[in-house]
Scaffold this motif. Structure first.
Motif, PDB file in Angstrom:
ATOM      1  N   ILE A   1       0.844  -1.201   0.000  1.00 15.00           N
ATOM      2  CA  ILE A   1       0.000   0.000   0.000  1.00 15.00           C
ATOM      3  C   ILE A   1       0.874   1.243   0.000  1.00 15.00           C
ATOM      4  CG2 ILE A   1      -1.619   1.374   1.380  1.00 15.00           C
ATOM      5  CD1 ILE A   1      -2.798  -1.304   2.375  1.00 15.00           C
ATOM      6  N   ALA A   2       1.886   1.255   0.851  1.00 14.92           N
ATOM      7  CA  ALA A   2       2.778   2.420   0.941  1.00 14.92           C
ATOM      8  C   ALA A   2       3.531   2.644  -0.371  1.00 14.92           C
ATOM      9  CB  ALA A   2       3.763   2.228   2.085  1.00 14.92           C
TER      10      ALA A   2
ATOM     11  N   TRP B   1      -4.146   8.879  -4.110  1.00 17.26           N
ATOM     12  CA  TRP B   1      -3.825   8.779  -2.687  1.00 17.26           C
ATOM     13  C   TRP B   1      -4.737   7.776  -1.985  1.00 17.26           C
ATOM     14  CZ3 TRP B   1       0.084  11.010   0.023  1.00 17.26           C
ATOM     15  CH2 TRP B   1       0.792  12.019  -0.599  1.00 17.26           C
ATOM     16  N   ILE B   2      -5.977   7.691  -2.412  1.00 16.14           N
ATOM     17  CA  ILE B   2      -6.972   6.904  -1.688  1.00 16.14           C
ATOM     18  C   ILE B   2      -7.098   5.480  -2.217  1.00 16.14           C
ATOM     19  CG2 ILE B   2      -9.435   6.797  -1.125  1.00 16.14           C
ATOM     20  CD1 ILE B   2      -9.414   9.874  -1.268  1.00 16.14           C
ATOM     21  N   LEU B   3      -7.027   5.294  -3.515  1.00 17.12           N
ATOM     22  CA  LEU B   3      -7.265   3.985  -4.122  1.00 17.12           C
ATOM     23  C   LEU B   3      -6.346   2.873  -3.613  1.00 17.12           C
ATOM     24  CD1 LEU B   3      -9.205   2.721  -6.116  1.00 17.12           C
ATOM     25  CD2 LEU B   3      -7.564   3.198  -7.919  1.00 17.12           C
ATOM     26  N   PRO B   4      -5.026   3.083  -3.484  1.00 20.53           N
ATOM     27  CA  PRO B   4      -4.188   1.987  -2.964  1.00 20.53           C
ATOM     28  C   PRO B   4      -4.591   1.553  -1.554  1.00 20.53           C
ATOM     29  CG  PRO B   4      -2.810   3.635  -3.989  1.00 20.53           C
ATOM     30  CD  PRO B   4      -4.201   4.210  -3.920  1.00 20.53           C
ATOM     31  N   SER B   5      -5.014   2.482  -0.724  1.00 16.69           N
ATOM     32  CA  SER B   5      -5.438   2.126   0.632  1.00 16.69           C
ATOM     33  C   SER B   5      -6.716   1.302   0.617  1.00 16.69           C
ATOM     34  CB  SER B   5      -5.658   3.380   1.471  1.00 16.69           C
ATOM     35  OG  SER B   5      -4.444   4.074   1.616  1.00 16.69           O
ATOM     36  N   ILE B   6      -7.650   1.661  -0.234  1.00 18.78           N
ATOM     37  CA  ILE B   6      -8.908   0.923  -0.313  1.00 18.78           C
ATOM     38  C   ILE B   6      -8.667  -0.488  -0.833  1.00 18.78           C
ATOM     39  CG2 ILE B   6     -11.133   0.807  -1.501  1.00 18.78           C
ATOM     40  CD1 ILE B   6     -11.165   3.887  -1.404  1.00 18.78           C
ATOM     41  N   VAL B   7      -7.919  -0.604  -1.923  1.00 19.88           N
ATOM     42  CA  VAL B   7      -7.640  -1.920  -2.507  1.00 19.88           C
ATOM     43  C   VAL B   7      -6.791  -2.756  -1.550  1.00 19.88           C
ATOM     44  CG1 VAL B   7      -6.471  -3.103  -4.409  1.00 19.88           C
ATOM     45  CG2 VAL B   7      -7.881  -1.090  -4.868  1.00 19.88           C
ATOM     46  N   GLY B   8      -5.780  -2.143  -0.948  1.00 24.62           N
ATOM     47  CA  GLY B   8      -4.905  -2.871  -0.033  1.00 24.62           C
ATOM     48  C   GLY B   8      -5.612  -3.337   1.220  1.00 24.62           C
ATOM     49  N   THR B   9      -6.468  -2.500   1.779  1.00 24.89           N
ATOM     50  CA  THR B   9      -7.222  -2.893   2.967  1.00 24.89           C
ATOM     51  C   THR B   9      -8.166  -4.047   2.649  1.00 24.89           C
ATOM     52  OG1 THR B   9      -7.070  -0.646   3.843  1.00 24.89           O
ATOM     53  CG2 THR B   9      -8.775  -2.076   4.766  1.00 24.89           C
ATOM     54  N   ALA B  10      -8.800  -3.987   1.500  1.00 26.97           N
ATOM     55  CA  ALA B  10      -9.659  -5.107   1.087  1.00 26.97           C
ATOM     56  C   ALA B  10      -8.830  -6.378   0.922  1.00 26.97           C
ATOM     57  CB  ALA B  10     -10.386  -4.767  -0.217  1.00 26.97           C
TER      58      ALA B  10
END
Length: 73
Positions: free
Chosen positions: A28-29, A54-63
Motif C-alpha cells: 500500500i505504501a 492517494w486513496i485507491l491503494p489504501s482501499i484496494v490494499g485494505t480489502a
C-alpha cells in the motif's frame, strides 16, 4: 511485529496473519508513493481526480488484507 521477535514459538496462524498484513501494508505504501508522486504527471489530465491516487491503494490494499486474513488467518 516486535512482539514476535521475543517469543520463542509464536502461534503459526497469528504470525502468518501479521506477516501477510505487513507485506500488504508495505505494498500500500509503495503504490501510494508511486501513484501520488511518480505518476502525478501522467495523471495530470484527471484534475481534481488525482486525489484518487492517494486513496485507491489504501482501499484496494485494505480489502486485500481483510480477504487474506480471513482466508489464511
Amino acid at each position: 511485529m516486535g512482539h514476535f521477535a521475543f517469543r520463542k514459538n509464536p502461534p503459526r496462524k497469528v504470525w502468518l496473519t501479521e506477516h501477510i498484513g505487513a507485506i500488504l501494508g508495505s505494498g500500500i505504501a509503495a503504490y501510494t508513493a508511486f501513484l501520488a508522486f511518480g505518476a502525478r504527471h501522467w495523471l495530470s489530465f484527471l484534475g481534481d481526480w488525482q486525489l484518487a491516487a492517494w486513496i485507491l491503494p489504501s482501499i484496494v490494499g485494505t480489502a486485500g488484507i481483510i480477504w487474506a486474513t480471513r482466508r489464511w488467518g
